[in-house]
Design a protein around this motif. Structure first.
Motif, mmCIF file in Angstrom:
data_model
loop_
_atom_site.group_PDB
_atom_site.id
_atom_site.type_symbol
_atom_site.label_atom_id
_atom_site.label_comp_id
_atom_site.label_asym_id
_atom_site.label_seq_id
_atom_site.Cartn_x
_atom_site.Cartn_y
_atom_site.Cartn_z
ATOM 1 N N ALA A 197 0.940 -1.128 0.140
ATOM 2 C CA ALA A 197 -0.029 0.093 -0.218
ATOM 3 C C ALA A 197 1.108 1.162 -0.080
ATOM 4 N N PRO A 198 0.379 2.378 -0.397
ATOM 5 C CA PRO A 198 1.263 3.625 -0.530
ATOM 6 C C PRO A 198 1.798 4.238 0.459
ATOM 7 N N TRP A 199 1.301 3.643 1.762
ATOM 8 C CA TRP A 199 1.795 4.075 3.094
ATOM 9 C C TRP A 199 2.786 3.212 3.821
ATOM 10 N N GLN A 200 2.901 2.113 2.890
ATOM 11 C CA GLN A 200 3.765 1.247 3.722
ATOM 12 C C GLN A 200 5.122 1.014 2.777
ATOM 13 N N LEU A 201 6.168 0.975 3.841
ATOM 14 C CA LEU A 201 7.558 0.729 3.448
ATOM 15 C C LEU A 201 7.579 -0.759 3.229
ATOM 16 N N SER A 202 8.493 -1.295 2.247
ATOM 17 C CA SER A 202 8.742 -2.589 1.647
ATOM 18 C C SER A 202 9.547 -3.318 2.834
ATOM 19 N N GLY A 203 10.211 -2.486 3.766
ATOM 20 C CA GLY A 203 11.241 -2.925 4.571
ATOM 21 C C GLY A 203 12.608 -3.727 4.000
ATOM 22 N N GLY A 204 13.634 -3.586 4.628
ATOM 23 C CA GLY A 204 14.883 -3.830 4.127
ATOM 24 C C GLY A 204 15.694 -2.816 3.718
ATOM 25 N N ALA A 205 16.960 -3.221 3.511
ATOM 26 C CA ALA A 205 17.822 -2.127 2.999
ATOM 27 C C ALA A 205 17.282 -1.339 1.723
ATOM 28 N N ARG A 206 16.794 -2.341 0.754
ATOM 29 C CA ARG A 206 16.577 -1.462 -0.618
ATOM 30 C C ARG A 206 15.365 -0.764 -0.311
ATOM 31 N N GLY A 207 14.636 -0.916 0.424
ATOM 32 C CA GLY A 207 13.446 0.300 0.663
ATOM 33 C C GLY A 207 13.821 1.445 1.289
ATOM 34 N N GLU A 208 14.566 1.212 2.169
ATOM 35 C CA GLU A 208 15.052 2.366 2.970
ATOM 36 C C GLU A 208 16.199 3.246 2.122
ATOM 37 N N ALA A 209 16.793 2.447 1.329
ATOM 38 C CA ALA A 209 17.758 3.139 0.441
ATOM 39 C C ALA A 209 16.793 4.017 -0.673
ATOM 40 N N ALA A 210 16.023 3.411 -1.263
ATOM 41 C CA ALA A 210 15.020 3.989 -2.359
ATOM 42 C C ALA A 210 14.555 5.214 -1.543
ATOM 43 N N LEU A 211 13.903 4.941 -0.392
ATOM 44 C CA LEU A 211 13.249 6.430 0.146
ATOM 45 C C LEU A 211 14.305 7.257 0.469
ATOM 46 N N ALA A 212 15.686 6.879 0.951
ATOM 47 C CA ALA A 212 16.525 7.925 1.161
ATOM 48 C C ALA A 212 16.853 8.732 -0.168
ATOM 49 N N THR A 213 16.927 8.019 -1.292
ATOM 50 C CA THR A 213 17.179 8.639 -2.428
ATOM 51 C C THR A 213 16.113 9.519 -2.967
ATOM 52 N N ALA A 214 14.791 9.234 -2.759
ATOM 53 C CA ALA A 214 13.766 10.048 -2.871
ATOM 54 C C ALA A 214 13.742 11.468 -2.270
ATOM 55 N N ARG A 215 14.308 11.074 -0.985
ATOM 56 C CA ARG A 215 14.349 12.484 -0.203
ATOM 57 C C ARG A 215 15.419 13.362 -0.703
ATOM 58 N N ALA A 216 16.298 12.651 -1.336
ATOM 59 C CA ALA A 216 17.416 13.578 -1.868
ATOM 60 C C ALA A 216 17.048 14.154 -3.020
ATOM 61 N N SER A 217 15.938 13.637 -3.982
ATOM 62 C CA SER A 217 15.551 14.037 -5.110
ATOM 63 C C SER A 217 14.377 15.392 -4.457
ATOM 64 N N LEU A 218 13.910 15.371 -3.426
ATOM 65 C CA LEU A 218 12.966 16.248 -3.060
ATOM 66 C C LEU A 218 13.941 17.469 -2.438
ATOM 67 N N ARG A 219 14.999 17.307 -2.049
ATOM 68 C CA ARG A 219 16.014 18.426 -1.539
ATOM 69 C C ARG A 219 16.369 19.189 -2.781
ATOM 70 N N GLN A 220 16.607 18.359 -3.794
ATOM 71 C CA GLN A 220 17.210 19.106 -5.069
ATOM 72 C C GLN A 220 16.020 19.976 -5.676
ATOM 73 N N LEU A 221 14.857 19.651 -5.339
ATOM 74 C CA LEU A 221 13.908 20.575 -6.000
ATOM 75 C C LEU A 221 13.798 21.841 -5.304
ATOM 76 N N ASP A 222 14.187 21.851 -4.038
ATOM 77 C CA ASP A 222 14.084 23.057 -3.278
ATOM 78 C C ASP A 222 12.944 23.962 -3.626
ATOM 79 N N ASN A 223 11.849 23.654 -3.273
ATOM 80 C CA ASN A 223 10.563 24.305 -3.570
ATOM 81 C C ASN A 223 10.319 25.101 -2.198
ATOM 82 N N SER A 224 11.390 25.622 -1.328
ATOM 83 C CA SER A 224 10.669 26.473 -0.065
ATOM 84 C C SER A 224 10.379 27.826 -0.417
ATOM 85 N N SER A 225 10.533 28.602 -1.379
ATOM 86 C CA SER A 225 10.098 29.568 -2.006
ATOM 87 C C SER A 225 9.169 29.310 -3.222
ATOM 88 N N CYS A 226 7.863 29.299 -2.608
ATOM 89 C CA CYS A 226 6.670 29.141 -4.017
ATOM 90 C C CYS A 226 5.466 29.988 -4.017
#
Length: 255
Positions: A65-94
């Motif tokens: 389900a969209p609110w559930q992490l798959s668990g394990g290192a792969r899921g955590e790594a994917a989420l960490a990289t998604a957060r990195a993409s979000l930081r690069q977007l830098d939408n703090s001033s919108c």
């Protein structure tokens, strides 16, 4: 990929990288988004960062389900990289940066600024779901809907699909208590709000199959008569030329 999705992908590939990525996102082809970005990195392209972030969030869910992490290192790594993409977007001033048109009435928001902000809010909302913050996700998507509504009319539309689809899908998600569904995901009045969101989209995009499917899902959730629900489902199928899988209303993992 269905014939409809494959045709869309072929057309998008002919239009260029941005249209290709957003079409893959729209039809839930997240593995292909990840492969495309692996071959040619996003760098500072906000739409590419958004598409890649959503694809990584889907990988972090691992088919759950969209609110559930798959668990394990792969899921955590994917989420960490998604957060990195979000930081690069830098939408703090919108705040809306107006684009003068010389016409009467308030000028629309400038596209470059709006694209970065809509992309950032949508990706942030997707990550908020994985963090269990559905209220935050709803608020972010409402901002994205409002910003999209402030864009100047163009053909094709400036943003690749109506952000109301994401908002309605999250509200429907919050409306249902399912096994393993945390109480924190529930939102007061989510069903009527979701139906209103999808119906508002139909006023802008008549007979859009995703919005019709969303209306049908909300009607079913509120206990509408079966024949009324089936009538709306039939309209969604007709809009897709009779495809029985028309109008998947899940705007994140199968958008």
């Amino acid at each position: 990929m269905s014939g409809r999705q494959n045709t869309a992908g072929l057309h998008a590939a002919a239009l260029g990288r941005t249209a290709f990525l957003t079409t893959l996102v729209r039809f839930g082809e997240h593995a292909k988004v990840r492969a495309t970005v692996a071959a040619v990195p996003c760098r500072a392209d906000p739409v590419c960062l958004y598409a890649h972030g959503l694809a990584l969030a889907a990988e972090a869910s691992g088919g759950k389900a969209p609110w559930q992490l798959s668990g394990g290192a792969r899921g955590e790594a994917a989420l960490a990289t998604a957060r990195a993409s979000l930081r690069q977007l830098d939408n703090s001033s919108c705040d809306c940066i107006h684009a003068p048109t010389g016409k009467p009435g308030p000028p629309p928001c400038a596209w470059d600024n709006a694209a970065r902000c809509i992309a950032g809010w949508t990706l942030r909302a997707r990550i908020a779901l994985l963090d269990g913050d559905v209220d935050g996700a709803v608020g972010l998507l409402q901002r994205a809907v409002e910003r999209e509504a402030g864009l100047a009319y163009d053909e094709p539309p400036p943003w690749h699909y109506p952000t109301r689809h994401c908002l309605g899908a999250v509200l429907l998600l919050a409306a249902h208590r399912v096994r393993g569904h945390p109480q924190s995901l529930r939102v007061e009045g989510a069903v009527p709000r979701a139906e209103a969101v999808f119906r508002a989209d139909l006023e802008v995009w008549p007979e859009n199959p995703w919005s019709l499917a969303g209306v049908a899902a909300a009607m079913q959730a509120r206990g509408a008569r079966l024949e009324e629900v089936e009538a709306v489902q039939g309209r969604a199928r007709a809009s897709w030329g009779g495809d029985p899988a028309a109008g998947d209303a899940d705007a994140f993992d199968s958008p």
